[in-house]
Scaffold this motif. Structure first.
Motif, PDB file in Angstrom:
ATOM      1  N   ARG A  75       0.834  -1.205   0.000  1.00 49.96           N
ATOM      2  CA  ARG A  75       0.000   0.000   0.000  1.00 49.96           C
ATOM      3  C   ARG A  75       0.869   1.256   0.000  1.00 49.96           C
ATOM      4  NH1 ARG A  75      -3.062  -1.502   4.802  1.00 49.96           N
ATOM      5  NH2 ARG A  75      -4.014  -3.432   4.177  1.00 49.96           N
ATOM      6  N   ALA A  76       1.920   1.247   0.778  1.00 53.93           N
ATOM      7  CA  ALA A  76       2.804   2.413   0.850  1.00 53.93           C
ATOM      8  C   ALA A  76       3.497   2.652  -0.484  1.00 53.93           C
ATOM      9  CB  ALA A  76       3.833   2.232   1.957  1.00 53.93           C
ATOM     10  N   SER A  77       3.959   1.589  -1.132  1.00 55.11           N
ATOM     11  CA  SER A  77       4.621   1.764  -2.419  1.00 55.11           C
ATOM     12  C   SER A  77       3.632   2.195  -3.491  1.00 55.11           C
ATOM     13  CB  SER A  77       5.347   0.481  -2.829  1.00 55.11           C
ATOM     14  OG  SER A  77       4.424  -0.565  -3.025  1.00 55.11           O
ATOM     15  N   ALA A  78       2.394   1.694  -3.416  1.00 53.11           N
ATOM     16  CA  ALA A  78       1.377   2.111  -4.386  1.00 53.11           C
ATOM     17  C   ALA A  78       1.028   3.580  -4.191  1.00 53.11           C
ATOM     18  CB  ALA A  78       0.125   1.252  -4.237  1.00 53.11           C
ATOM     19  N   ALA A  79       0.939   4.023  -2.949  1.00 53.02           N
ATOM     20  CA  ALA A  79       0.640   5.431  -2.687  1.00 53.02           C
ATOM     21  C   ALA A  79       1.773   6.337  -3.156  1.00 53.02           C
ATOM     22  CB  ALA A  79       0.367   5.648  -1.200  1.00 53.02           C
ATOM     23  N   ALA A  80       3.004   5.909  -2.935  1.00 51.90           N
ATOM     24  CA  ALA A  80       4.153   6.715  -3.371  1.00 51.90           C
ATOM     25  C   ALA A  80       4.229   6.800  -4.884  1.00 51.90           C
ATOM     26  CB  ALA A  80       5.448   6.128  -2.812  1.00 51.90           C
ATOM     27  N   SER A  81       3.939   5.697  -5.571  1.00 58.20           N
ATOM     28  CA  SER A  81       3.994   5.732  -7.027  1.00 58.20           C
ATOM     29  C   SER A  81       2.829   6.523  -7.604  1.00 58.20           C
ATOM     30  CB  SER A  81       4.017   4.314  -7.596  1.00 58.20           C
ATOM     31  OG  SER A  81       2.800   3.652  -7.308  1.00 58.20           O
ATOM     32  N   ALA A  82       1.656   6.494  -6.945  1.00 55.91           N
ATOM     33  CA  ALA A  82       0.498   7.237  -7.441  1.00 55.91           C
ATOM     34  C   ALA A  82       0.713   8.742  -7.298  1.00 55.91           C
ATOM     35  CB  ALA A  82      -0.758   6.822  -6.687  1.00 55.91           C
ATOM     36  N   SER A  83       1.430   9.154  -6.253  1.00 56.92           N
ATOM     37  CA  SER A  83       1.651  10.585  -6.054  1.00 56.92           C
ATOM     38  C   SER A  83       2.892  11.083  -6.787  1.00 56.92           C
ATOM     39  CB  SER A  83       1.774  10.888  -4.560  1.00 56.92           C
ATOM     40  OG  SER A  83       2.930  10.276  -4.041  1.00 56.92           O
ATOM     41  N   GLY A  84       3.555  10.205  -7.492  1.00 49.37           N
ATOM     42  CA  GLY A  84       4.733  10.620  -8.229  1.00 49.37           C
ATOM     43  C   GLY A  84       5.961  10.705  -7.352  1.00 49.37           C
ATOM     44  N   GLY A  85       5.879  10.198  -6.129  1.00 51.25           N
ATOM     45  CA  GLY A  85       7.031  10.204  -5.246  1.00 51.25           C
ATOM     46  C   GLY A  85       7.279  11.533  -4.555  1.00 51.25           C
ATOM     47  N   CYS A  86       6.500  12.555  -4.879  1.00 53.15           N
ATOM     48  CA  CYS A  86       6.678  13.839  -4.205  1.00 53.15           C
ATOM     49  C   CYS A  86       5.316  14.334  -3.739  1.00 53.15           C
ATOM     50  CB  CYS A  86       7.331  14.860  -5.131  1.00 53.15           C
ATOM     51  SG  CYS A  86       6.361  15.241  -6.585  1.00 53.15           S
ATOM     52  N   ARG A  87       5.349  15.151  -2.733  1.00 52.09           N
ATOM     53  CA  ARG A  87       4.110  15.686  -2.180  1.00 52.09           C
ATOM     54  C   ARG A  87       3.996  17.159  -2.517  1.00 52.09           C
ATOM     55  NH1 ARG A  87       3.379  13.100   3.780  1.00 52.09           N
ATOM     56  NH2 ARG A  87       3.701  10.958   3.150  1.00 52.09           N
ATOM     57  N   LYS A  88       2.747  17.614  -2.641  1.00 46.18           N
ATOM     58  CA  LYS A  88       2.499  19.022  -2.864  1.00 46.18           C
ATOM     59  C   LYS A  88       2.729  19.765  -1.552  1.00 46.18           C
ATOM     60  CE  LYS A  88      -1.039  18.543  -6.397  1.00 46.18           C
ATOM     61  NZ  LYS A  88      -2.427  18.828  -6.737  1.00 46.18           N
ATOM     62  N   PRO A  89       3.208  20.977  -1.633  1.00 47.49           N
ATOM     63  CA  PRO A  89       3.351  21.737  -0.391  1.00 47.49           C
ATOM     64  C   PRO A  89       1.969  22.048   0.170  1.00 47.49           C
ATOM     65  CG  PRO A  89       3.874  23.105  -2.287  1.00 47.49           C
ATOM     66  CD  PRO A  89       3.681  21.704  -2.788  1.00 47.49           C
ATOM     67  N   THR A  90       1.795  21.861   1.459  1.00 47.47           N
ATOM     68  CA  THR A  90       0.504  22.112   2.068  1.00 47.47           C
ATOM     69  C   THR A  90       0.396  23.581   2.450  1.00 47.47           C
ATOM     70  OG1 THR A  90       1.385  21.511   4.226  1.00 47.47           O
ATOM     71  CG2 THR A  90       0.304  19.771   2.963  1.00 47.47           C
ATOM     72  N   LEU A  91      -0.774  24.132   2.220  1.00 48.08           N
ATOM     73  CA  LEU A  91      -1.037  25.525   2.548  1.00 48.08           C
ATOM     74  C   LEU A  91      -1.820  25.593   3.848  1.00 48.08           C
ATOM     75  CD1 LEU A  91      -2.211  26.822  -0.947  1.00 48.08           C
ATOM     76  CD2 LEU A  91       0.008  27.164   0.106  1.00 48.08           C
ATOM     77  N   SER A  92      -1.662  26.679   4.563  1.00 43.65           N
ATOM     78  CA  SER A  92      -2.480  26.884   5.746  1.00 43.65           C
ATOM     79  C   SER A  92      -3.888  27.224   5.282  1.00 43.65           C
ATOM     80  CB  SER A  92      -1.904  28.019   6.590  1.00 43.65           C
ATOM     81  OG  SER A  92      -2.095  29.250   5.933  1.00 43.65           O
ATOM     82  N   PRO A  93      -4.897  27.032   6.137  1.00 44.03           N
ATOM     83  CA  PRO A  93      -6.262  27.367   5.722  1.00 44.03           C
ATOM     84  C   PRO A  93      -6.417  28.814   5.269  1.00 44.03           C
ATOM     85  CG  PRO A  93      -6.327  26.004   7.671  1.00 44.03           C
ATOM     86  CD  PRO A  93      -4.881  26.340   7.421  1.00 44.03           C
ATOM     87  N   LYS A  94      -5.681  29.737   5.898  1.00 45.83           N
ATOM     88  CA  LYS A  94      -5.772  31.136   5.471  1.00 45.83           C
ATOM     89  C   LYS A  94      -5.221  31.300   4.060  1.00 45.83           C
ATOM     90  CE  LYS A  94      -4.553  35.833   6.727  1.00 45.83           C
ATOM     91  NZ  LYS A  94      -3.946  36.718   7.705  1.00 45.83           N
TER      92      LYS A  94
END
Length: 104
Positions: A13-32
């Motif tokens: 599951r972890a490897s499938a999630a990493a491959s689905a996201s392209g191996g990188c994460r989007k920077p998270t924004l604060s709610p504001k």
């Protein structure tokens, strides 16, 4: 059918999630920051002209000491809840005008 051991399931599951996201994460924004980005991306004329407008400074409030992010979440939840109550009230207003319900 042979069950897969739990450790192999978790790693697959972890490897499938990493491959689905392209191996990188989007920077998270604060709610504001999310609110500001949403207001600035509004395509209609009013959204382009005004942009982010917060005259009361509600995005900087901290209700009950729960933090700014939780306060924005609370305000979003309250807005949705009150909108639903208003829609139900309008439906009741429309239904009471029907001759069958209106009475003599």
């Amino acid at each position: 059918f042979q069950p897969v051991p739990q450790s192999r399931q978790a790693s697959s599951r972890a490897s499938a999630a990493a491959s689905a996201s392209g191996g990188c994460r989007k920077p998270t924004l604060s709610p504001k920051d999310e609110l500001i980005a949403l207001a600035e991306s509004n395509p209609d004329a009013l959204g382009k002209g005004i942009g982010f407008w917060d005259p009361l400074g509600a995005t900087d409030l901290d209700f009950w000491g729960i933090g700014n992010d939780a306060t924005i979440g609370y305000l979003r939840h309250a807005e949705i809840k009150h909108g639903r109550v208003a829609m139900a009230a309008f439906l009741g207003f429309c239904v009471q005008s029907i001759p069958l319900v209106k009475g003599p």
